[in-house]
Motif scaffolding. Structure first.
Motif, PDB file in Angstrom:
ATOM      1  N   CYS A 146      54.453  36.326  51.922  1.00  0.00           N
ATOM      2  CA  CYS A 146      54.196  35.095  51.174  1.00  0.00           C
ATOM      3  C   CYS A 146      53.501  35.381  49.839  1.00  0.00           C
ATOM      4  CB  CYS A 146      53.323  34.156  51.996  1.00  0.00           C
ATOM      5  SG  CYS A 146      54.072  33.633  53.547  1.00  0.00           S
ATOM      6  N   MET A 147      53.666  34.451  48.945  1.00  0.00           N
ATOM      7  CA  MET A 147      53.046  34.512  47.626  1.00  0.00           C
ATOM      8  C   MET A 147      51.524  34.516  47.739  1.00  0.00           C
ATOM      9  SD  MET A 147      53.104  31.406  44.864  1.00  0.00           S
ATOM     10  CE  MET A 147      52.058  31.402  43.404  1.00  0.00           C
ATOM     11  N   ALA A 148      50.899  35.343  46.922  1.00  0.00           N
ATOM     12  CA  ALA A 148      49.452  35.323  46.745  1.00  0.00           C
ATOM     13  C   ALA A 148      49.163  35.179  45.255  1.00  0.00           C
ATOM     14  CB  ALA A 148      48.817  36.595  47.301  1.00  0.00           C
ATOM     15  N   GLY A 149      47.935  34.899  44.924  1.00  0.00           N
ATOM     16  CA  GLY A 149      47.494  34.875  43.538  1.00  0.00           C
ATOM     17  C   GLY A 149      46.182  35.616  43.436  1.00  0.00           C
ATOM     18  N   MET A 150      45.666  35.727  42.224  1.00  0.00           N
ATOM     19  CA  MET A 150      44.361  36.353  42.032  1.00  0.00           C
ATOM     20  C   MET A 150      43.463  35.415  41.244  1.00  0.00           C
ATOM     21  SD  MET A 150      44.514  40.451  41.348  1.00  0.00           S
ATOM     22  CE  MET A 150      44.122  41.557  42.704  1.00  0.00           C
ATOM     23  N   ASN A 151      42.251  35.294  41.709  1.00  0.00           N
ATOM     24  CA  ASN A 151      41.208  34.624  40.956  1.00  0.00           C
ATOM     25  C   ASN A 151      40.184  35.688  40.620  1.00  0.00           C
ATOM     26  OD1 ASN A 151      38.550  33.191  40.557  1.00  0.00           O
ATOM     27  ND2 ASN A 151      39.922  31.433  40.702  1.00  0.00           N
ATOM     28  N   GLY A 152      40.104  36.053  39.347  1.00  0.00           N
ATOM     29  CA  GLY A 152      39.275  37.186  38.973  1.00  0.00           C
ATOM     30  C   GLY A 152      39.859  38.460  39.537  1.00  0.00           C
ATOM     31  N   THR A 153      39.084  39.142  40.361  1.00  0.00           N
ATOM     32  CA  THR A 153      39.541  40.412  40.935  1.00  0.00           C
ATOM     33  C   THR A 153      39.907  40.292  42.407  1.00  0.00           C
ATOM     34  OG1 THR A 153      37.229  40.999  41.418  1.00  0.00           O
ATOM     35  CG2 THR A 153      38.131  41.743  39.308  1.00  0.00           C
ATOM     36  N   GLU A 154      39.915  39.075  42.952  1.00  0.00           N
ATOM     37  CA  GLU A 154      40.178  38.906  44.378  1.00  0.00           C
ATOM     38  C   GLU A 154      41.517  38.208  44.618  1.00  0.00           C
ATOM     39  OE1 GLU A 154      37.188  37.252  46.839  1.00  0.00           O
ATOM     40  OE2 GLU A 154      35.558  38.422  45.945  1.00  0.00           O
ATOM     41  N   ALA A 155      42.283  38.730  45.586  1.00  0.00           N
ATOM     42  CA  ALA A 155      43.512  38.072  46.015  1.00  0.00           C
ATOM     43  C   ALA A 155      43.153  36.834  46.834  1.00  0.00           C
ATOM     44  CB  ALA A 155      44.360  39.028  46.840  1.00  0.00           C
ATOM     45  N   VAL A 156      43.875  35.737  46.573  1.00  0.00           N
ATOM     46  CA  VAL A 156      43.635  34.482  47.287  1.00  0.00           C
ATOM     47  C   VAL A 156      44.976  33.817  47.579  1.00  0.00           C
ATOM     48  CG1 VAL A 156      41.368  34.091  46.223  1.00  0.00           C
ATOM     49  CG2 VAL A 156      43.422  33.162  45.143  1.00  0.00           C
ATOM     50  N   LEU A 157      44.964  32.910  48.545  1.00  0.00           N
ATOM     51  CA  LEU A 157      46.139  32.080  48.803  1.00  0.00           C
ATOM     52  C   LEU A 157      46.091  30.849  47.904  1.00  0.00           C
ATOM     53  CD1 LEU A 157      46.552  32.060  52.689  1.00  0.00           C
ATOM     54  CD2 LEU A 157      48.186  32.895  50.999  1.00  0.00           C
ATOM     55  N   LEU A 205      45.853  30.500  38.783  1.00  0.00           N
ATOM     56  CA  LEU A 205      45.735  31.818  39.410  1.00  0.00           C
ATOM     57  C   LEU A 205      46.492  32.851  38.598  1.00  0.00           C
ATOM     58  CD1 LEU A 205      46.254  31.050  43.228  1.00  0.00           C
ATOM     59  CD2 LEU A 205      44.090  31.547  42.054  1.00  0.00           C
ATOM     60  N   LEU A 206      45.965  34.057  38.583  1.00  0.00           N
ATOM     61  CA  LEU A 206      46.639  35.214  37.988  1.00  0.00           C
ATOM     62  C   LEU A 206      47.629  35.789  39.004  1.00  0.00           C
ATOM     63  CD1 LEU A 206      43.414  36.937  36.627  1.00  0.00           C
ATOM     64  CD2 LEU A 206      45.027  35.570  35.285  1.00  0.00           C
ATOM     65  N   PRO A 207      48.603  36.578  38.556  1.00  0.00           N
ATOM     66  CA  PRO A 207      49.481  37.249  39.515  1.00  0.00           C
ATOM     67  C   PRO A 207      48.697  38.258  40.349  1.00  0.00           C
ATOM     68  CG  PRO A 207      49.897  38.031  37.278  1.00  0.00           C
ATOM     69  CD  PRO A 207      48.983  36.860  37.158  1.00  0.00           C
ATOM     70  N   PHE A 236      61.359  28.075  41.919  1.00  0.00           N
ATOM     71  CA  PHE A 236      60.176  28.872  41.638  1.00  0.00           C
ATOM     72  C   PHE A 236      58.978  27.928  41.527  1.00  0.00           C
ATOM     73  CE2 PHE A 236      63.587  31.439  39.636  1.00  0.00           C
ATOM     74  CZ  PHE A 236      63.440  32.601  40.387  1.00  0.00           C
ATOM     75  N   VAL A 237      57.823  28.391  41.986  1.00  0.00           N
ATOM     76  CA  VAL A 237      56.596  27.608  41.846  1.00  0.00           C
ATOM     77  C   VAL A 237      55.520  28.493  41.213  1.00  0.00           C
ATOM     78  CG1 VAL A 237      57.016  25.956  43.704  1.00  0.00           C
ATOM     79  CG2 VAL A 237      55.942  28.159  44.239  1.00  0.00           C
ATOM     80  N   VAL A 238      54.646  27.856  40.454  1.00  0.00           N
ATOM     81  CA  VAL A 238      53.538  28.554  39.810  1.00  0.00           C
ATOM     82  C   VAL A 238      52.224  27.878  40.181  1.00  0.00           C
ATOM     83  CG1 VAL A 238      54.731  29.570  37.832  1.00  0.00           C
ATOM     84  CG2 VAL A 238      53.994  27.176  37.736  1.00  0.00           C
ATOM     85  N   ALA A 239      51.152  28.649  40.098  1.00  0.00           N
ATOM     86  CA  ALA A 239      49.805  28.109  40.308  1.00  0.00           C
ATOM     87  C   ALA A 239      49.318  27.587  38.965  1.00  0.00           C
ATOM     88  CB  ALA A 239      48.880  29.191  40.847  1.00  0.00           C
ATOM     89  N   ALA A 240      49.429  26.272  38.768  1.00  0.00           N
ATOM     90  CA  ALA A 240      49.152  25.705  37.448  1.00  0.00           C
ATOM     91  C   ALA A 240      48.995  24.199  37.547  1.00  0.00           C
ATOM     92  CB  ALA A 240      50.289  26.045  36.476  1.00  0.00           C
ATOM     93  N   THR A 241      48.517  23.595  36.457  1.00  0.00           N
ATOM     94  CA  THR A 241      48.498  22.145  36.330  1.00  0.00           C
ATOM     95  C   THR A 241      48.786  21.792  34.881  1.00  0.00           C
ATOM     96  OG1 THR A 241      47.229  20.127  36.784  1.00  0.00           O
ATOM     97  CG2 THR A 241      46.012  21.957  35.845  1.00  0.00           C
ATOM     98  N   ARG A 242      49.408  20.637  34.681  1.00  0.00           N
ATOM     99  CA  ARG A 242      49.736  20.207  33.332  1.00  0.00           C
ATOM    100  C   ARG A 242      48.528  19.509  32.717  1.00  0.00           C
ATOM    101  NH1 ARG A 242      55.145  16.772  31.516  1.00  0.00           N
ATOM    102  NH2 ARG A 242      55.054  17.360  29.310  1.00  0.00           N
ATOM    103  N   VAL A 243      48.209  19.851  31.473  1.00  0.00           N
ATOM    104  CA  VAL A 243      47.050  19.254  30.807  1.00  0.00           C
ATOM    105  C   VAL A 243      47.424  18.496  29.544  1.00  0.00           C
ATOM    106  CG1 VAL A 243      45.317  20.847  31.739  1.00  0.00           C
ATOM    107  CG2 VAL A 243      46.564  21.461  29.650  1.00  0.00           C
TER     108      VAL A 243
END
Length: 439
Positions: free
Chosen positions: A24-35, A98-100, A128-135
């Motif tokens: 499954c897809m993960a992301g990174m917040n700073g230096t840590e992998a997160v869901l 989230l970062l890749p 495709f989905v991204v970790a993001a929000t429209r501003v």
């Protein structure tokens, strides 16, 4: 969390992109992998792009083993093939949360100056989905509005109409060679057009897109090499202000240093523009390093100011901007000067998950907004190698989440506006600020 997590995306050595059957897809917040949380997963915006990340294997969530795993290889037929991570570069108007997620330890060079976003494949939505929000809902900047087949004759015609104007020649190059949307707007005679003025800067930003040290990532643009005269500026800007739809002209562009170092020239040009027409908006984008010059520009009639900051904490700001001859306190004084003069005041907030949503940054930002009374925060994805930036900012761990940062700001400052683009005077204070975010 959704019933079925998006799938991991990976690429082979040729750059062909696949979704993983099990991981499954993960992301990174700073230096840590997160869901990623369900609330921050949106379909990949139209006109976005997918990038591969060479020598960087992806990190995925293994639901069966309930842990994150680094995916060095994937079985193809009888052989294990080495794979690389995939990232998204989103269309403007969206801020990443989230970062890749990938292993940067094998990276041999700095990544190019783009903003890298976590991306996966959603089987349920078939997209495709991204970790993001429209501003920002402003559709003017959609790539579909910029057809180069119609641009070339407009460039040729304007160059013929204004022979010898060096600034126009610079912007023609920006429009045709660098595909700068703002420069194209000048020739289309619409919306926001740029007025670069400064070949020099008093910051040495890590992610500068117009000048980079040889050992770093290459810059995206070549910096303007001269200071235009007030006459050259007005010859271009006045017709735009008088005729363009939603007319804005902006000092401070990607193809220059910082315009605050040319404040005398800009103040004179702005005075002339304001004397010649009451139409349109004149905006100033800057690092805000010289407060006295901000006061001068207010007196000259500047309508709005946008000050660039990657952080409202002095140490983190200095690590990125590396100021030369000014201090973080000078930037704060510039923000207050513009706001106290009644000018629409924005922060060009260069964000990256793990830095911008670090608990100490969130608290500092809340104090900053309360103290300065800024009108808008433009949430801009910082274009830089995430690993390089995290190391330079001394990041160790993760933040509270970008979405939660936005929620805190909106909760504590209901009148604070969010966006991605500069606004015309008529839209500085829209009647329904609830449409500012989320969208």
């Amino acid at each position: 969390m959704s019933k079925r997590l998006p799938k991991l995306l990976y690429a082979d050595a040729k750059g062909t992109i696949y979704d993983h059957p099990d991981l499954c897809m993960a992301g990174m917040n700073g230096t840590e992998a997160v869901l990623p949380e369900e609330i921050e997963l949106i379909p990949l915006p139209e006109d976005s792009r997918l990038f591969t990340m060479p020598s960087m294997p992806p990190i995925a969530w293994d639901a069966a083993r309930k842990r994150f795993v680094t995916v060095e290889t994937v079985r193809e037929g009888r052989r294990d093939q080495r794979v690389q991570a995939v990232a998204a570069f989103m269309a403007p108007g969206y801020v990443r949360t989230l970062l890749p997620a990938c292993d940067y330890s094998g990276k041999q060079t700095h990544l190019p100056l783009w903003s890298y976003t976590a991306v996966g494949w959603d089987e349920e939505r078939d997209c495709f989905v991204v970790a993001a929000t429209r501003v920002d809902a402003n559709s003017n900047w959609n790539p579909a509005n910029y057809d180069d087949r119609t641009l070339d004759p407009l460039v040729r015609r304007m160059l013929k109409e204004m022979p010898g104007n060096r600034l126009l020649e610079q912007l023609a190059r920006c429009a045709v060679d660098y595909h700068c949307f703002a420069a194209k707007n000048l020739f289309y005679r619409r919306w926001e057009a740029p007025l670069p003025t400064s070949p020099v800067c008093n910051s040495a930003c890590l992610g500068c897109i117009s000048l980079q040290a040889a050992e770093c990532c290459p810059s995206n643009h070549e910096r303007i090499g001269f200071v235009p005269t007030p006459e050259e500026i007005c010859e271009i800007a006045l017709p735009h202000l008088q005729e363009a739809d939603q007319a804005i002209v902006s000092y401070g562009q990607g193809c220059e240093g910082d315009p605050i170092l040319q404040a005398d020239t800009i103040a004179e040009a702005t005075r002339r523009l304001k004397q010649a027409t009451a139409r349109g908006t004149v905006n100033f984008n800057s690092n805000g390093s010289l407060p006295d010059r901000i006061a001068m520009l207010c007196d000259a009639g500047m309508d709005s100011f946008r000050f660039s900051m990657n952080s409202v904490r002095e140490d983190t700001y200095n690590r990125y901007y590396r100021p030369k001859g000014y201090s973080f306190g000078d930037v704060l004084r510039s923000v207050r000067t513009a706001r106290e003069a009644g000018r629409f005041t924005m922060i060009n907030y260069l964000v990256s998950p793990g830095v911008s949503d670090a608990p100490e940054e969130v608290e500092a930002l809340l104090r900053f907004v309360a103290d300065t009374g800024v009108d808008m925060i433009q949430m801009r994805n910082l274009s830089i190698d995430p690993d390089y930036y995290n190391r330079a900012m001394a990041v160790n761990g993760k933040g509270i989440g970008m979405y939660r940062l936005l929620q805190r700001l909106k909760s504590e400052f209901p009148r604070l506006q969010f966006g991605y683009y500069n606004r015309t005077r008529e839209n500085f204070y829209p009647p329904d600020l609830e449409t500012g975010w989320p969208l």
